[in-house]
Each structure stands twice: as structure tokens, then as C-alpha cells.
Design a protein around this motif. Structure first.
Motif, short mmCIF file in Angstrom:
data_model
loop_
_atom_site.label_atom_id
_atom_site.label_comp_id
_atom_site.label_asym_id
_atom_site.label_seq_id
_atom_site.Cartn_x
_atom_site.Cartn_y
_atom_site.Cartn_z
N PHE A 37 0.86 -1.18 0.00
CA PHE A 37 0.00 0.00 0.00
C PHE A 37 0.90 1.23 0.00
CE2 PHE A 37 -4.27 -1.69 1.12
CZ PHE A 37 -3.92 -3.01 1.36
N ARG A 38 0.30 2.38 -0.27
CA ARG A 38 1.07 3.61 -0.19
C ARG A 38 0.17 4.75 0.28
NH1 ARG A 38 2.19 4.57 -6.69
NH2 ARG A 38 0.03 5.09 -7.27
N ARG A 39 0.84 5.72 0.90
CA ARG A 39 0.14 6.93 1.32
C ARG A 39 0.94 8.12 0.87
NH1 ARG A 39 -3.48 7.79 5.59
NH2 ARG A 39 -2.81 5.86 6.62
N ALA A 40 0.37 8.87 -0.05
CA ALA A 40 1.01 10.10 -0.54
C ALA A 40 0.64 11.25 0.38
CB ALA A 40 0.55 10.38 -1.97
N PRO A 41 1.43 12.29 0.40
CA PRO A 41 1.14 13.44 1.26
C PRO A 41 -0.26 13.99 1.01
CG PRO A 41 3.34 13.63 0.37
CD PRO A 41 2.71 12.46 -0.33
N GLY A 42 -1.04 14.12 2.06
CA GLY A 42 -2.37 14.69 1.94
C GLY A 42 -3.42 13.77 1.35
N LYS A 43 -3.06 12.52 1.15
CA LYS A 43 -4.01 11.58 0.54
C LYS A 43 -4.26 10.38 1.45
CE LYS A 43 -3.01 12.74 -4.28
NZ LYS A 43 -2.71 12.19 -5.63
N GLU A 44 -5.31 9.65 1.12
CA GLU A 44 -5.61 8.43 1.85
C GLU A 44 -4.65 7.31 1.44
OE1 GLU A 44 -8.52 10.05 4.03
OE2 GLU A 44 -8.21 7.88 4.06
N ARG A 45 -4.49 6.35 2.31
CA ARG A 45 -3.71 5.17 1.95
C ARG A 45 -4.43 4.42 0.84
NH1 ARG A 45 -2.96 1.26 6.78
NH2 ARG A 45 -5.13 0.75 6.25
N GLU A 46 -3.67 3.94 -0.14
CA GLU A 46 -4.27 3.21 -1.24
C GLU A 46 -3.55 1.89 -1.48
OE1 GLU A 46 -4.03 4.75 -5.21
OE2 GLU A 46 -1.94 5.39 -4.99
N PHE A 47 -4.30 0.92 -1.94
CA PHE A 47 -3.76 -0.37 -2.32
C PHE A 47 -2.94 -0.22 -3.59
CE2 PHE A 47 -3.63 -4.89 -2.87
CZ PHE A 47 -3.77 -5.10 -4.24
N VAL A 48 -1.79 -0.89 -3.64
CA VAL A 48 -0.95 -0.86 -4.83
C VAL A 48 -0.87 -2.23 -5.48
CG1 VAL A 48 1.38 -0.42 -5.72
CG2 VAL A 48 0.44 1.04 -3.90
N ALA A 49 -0.59 -3.26 -4.69
CA ALA A 49 -0.39 -4.59 -5.26
C ALA A 49 -0.61 -5.65 -4.18
CB ALA A 49 1.02 -4.72 -5.84
N GLY A 50 -1.05 -6.81 -4.61
CA GLY A 50 -1.23 -7.92 -3.70
C GLY A 50 -0.83 -9.22 -4.35
N THR A 91 5.38 9.15 -5.60
CA THR A 91 5.97 9.56 -4.33
C THR A 91 5.00 9.30 -3.19
OG1 THR A 91 7.39 11.23 -5.33
CG2 THR A 91 6.81 11.54 -3.00
N ALA A 92 5.46 8.54 -2.20
CA ALA A 92 4.60 8.16 -1.08
C ALA A 92 5.43 7.35 -0.08
CB ALA A 92 3.43 7.31 -1.57
N VAL A 93 4.83 7.12 1.06
CA VAL A 93 5.35 6.10 1.98
C VAL A 93 4.68 4.79 1.59
CG1 VAL A 93 5.56 5.33 4.36
CG2 VAL A 93 5.69 7.78 3.82
N TYR A 94 5.51 3.79 1.36
CA TYR A 94 5.02 2.48 0.95
C TYR A 94 5.03 1.53 2.13
CZ TYR A 94 4.94 3.81 -3.93
OH TYR A 94 4.62 4.42 -5.13
N TYR A 95 3.91 0.85 2.31
CA TYR A 95 3.73 -0.07 3.43
C TYR A 95 3.51 -1.48 2.92
CZ TYR A 95 2.78 4.24 6.02
OH TYR A 95 2.87 5.49 6.59
N CYS A 96 4.10 -2.40 3.63
CA CYS A 96 3.89 -3.82 3.40
C CYS A 96 2.80 -4.29 4.37
CB CYS A 96 5.20 -4.54 3.66
SG CYS A 96 5.14 -6.32 3.60
N ALA A 97 1.99 -5.23 3.93
CA ALA A 97 0.92 -5.74 4.78
C ALA A 97 0.75 -7.24 4.56
CB ALA A 97 -0.39 -5.01 4.49
N ALA A 98 0.26 -7.91 5.60
CA ALA A 98 0.05 -9.36 5.54
C ALA A 98 -1.41 -9.68 5.79
CB ALA A 98 0.92 -10.06 6.58
#
Length: 120
Positions: A37-50, A91-98
């Protein structure tokens, strides 16, 4: 439980590439579906890939299709996100999730994130 640690973020010029890694520890990694997932500045977290537990099924957000690839190595307890042709809007903070169920969600465990910055 599973603990997740992302790495591989950084600063890259538009058109460049990065490979993000997410190392898991704890219970059996192959029991989990994994996602980015990723969260760009000022935006909601969004799914990128699974990717599902075996790697046989993957899903990408439309904006990532043709540019990003998700993969996993169950022996190394690691999931990857290969990002090519990067754009400033990536550009964003990218998060890994399980995902405990082994599929493409829902996600119950999260890493701390890694910053990706794409300059124009």
C-alpha cells in the motif's frame, strides 16, 4: 503474529526504478497473502499490489499495471515490489501488509513503511 520490515525506498529520478523488499518474521510466512500500500502526502492510503500465499495470483492497481511487479520468495520470507518507470505521482510512503487468510486481503498486519520520492 507476523512482523514486517520494509526496505529499499529512496530518492529516484522520474523514469527510474526501485525494488522494495519486505522481510517477515514470526509465524509461517507462506500462510499469508501479502500486499503493498502507499500513502502520498495529503491523501488516503491506497492499495498498490497484492499476491496470494503461493504467488499464483496477483493484483495491481490500474496506475501500477505495466510498471510494477509484485513477487514473493517464501523460503526467504520476503515479498518484493519492483517499480519501473517511476513517476513523481508515485511519491509516497510504501507499506507492506500481511493477510492472515492467505489471499489478497483483508490485511491484518502492517510494516512501518519506507519512503519513496520520485523527482521530476
Amino acid at each position: 503474529q507476523v512482523q514486517l520490515v520494509e526496505s529499499g525506498g529512496g530518492l529516484v529520478q522520474a523514469g527510474g526504478s526501485l525494488r522494495l523488499s519486505c522481510a517477515a518474521s514470526g509465524r509461517t510466512f507462506s500462510n499469508y497473502g501479502m500486499g503493498w500500500f502507499r500513502r502520498a502526502p495529503g491523501k488516503e492510503r491506497e492499495f498498490v499490489a497484492g499476491i496470494n500465499w503461493s504467488g499464483s495470483n496477483t493484483l495491481l492497481v490500474d496506475s501500477a499495471k505495466g510498471r510494477f511487479t509484485i513477487s514473493r520468495d517464501n523460503a526467504k520470507k520476503t515479498v518484493y515490489l519492483q517499480m519501473n518507470s517511476l513517476k513523481p505521482e508515485d511519491t509516497a510512503v510504501y507499506y507492506c501488509a500481511a493477510a492472515p487468510g492467505g489471499g489478497l486481503g483483508p490485511y491484518g498486519y502492517w510494516g512501518q513503511g519506507t519512503q519513496v520520492t520520485v523527482s521530476s
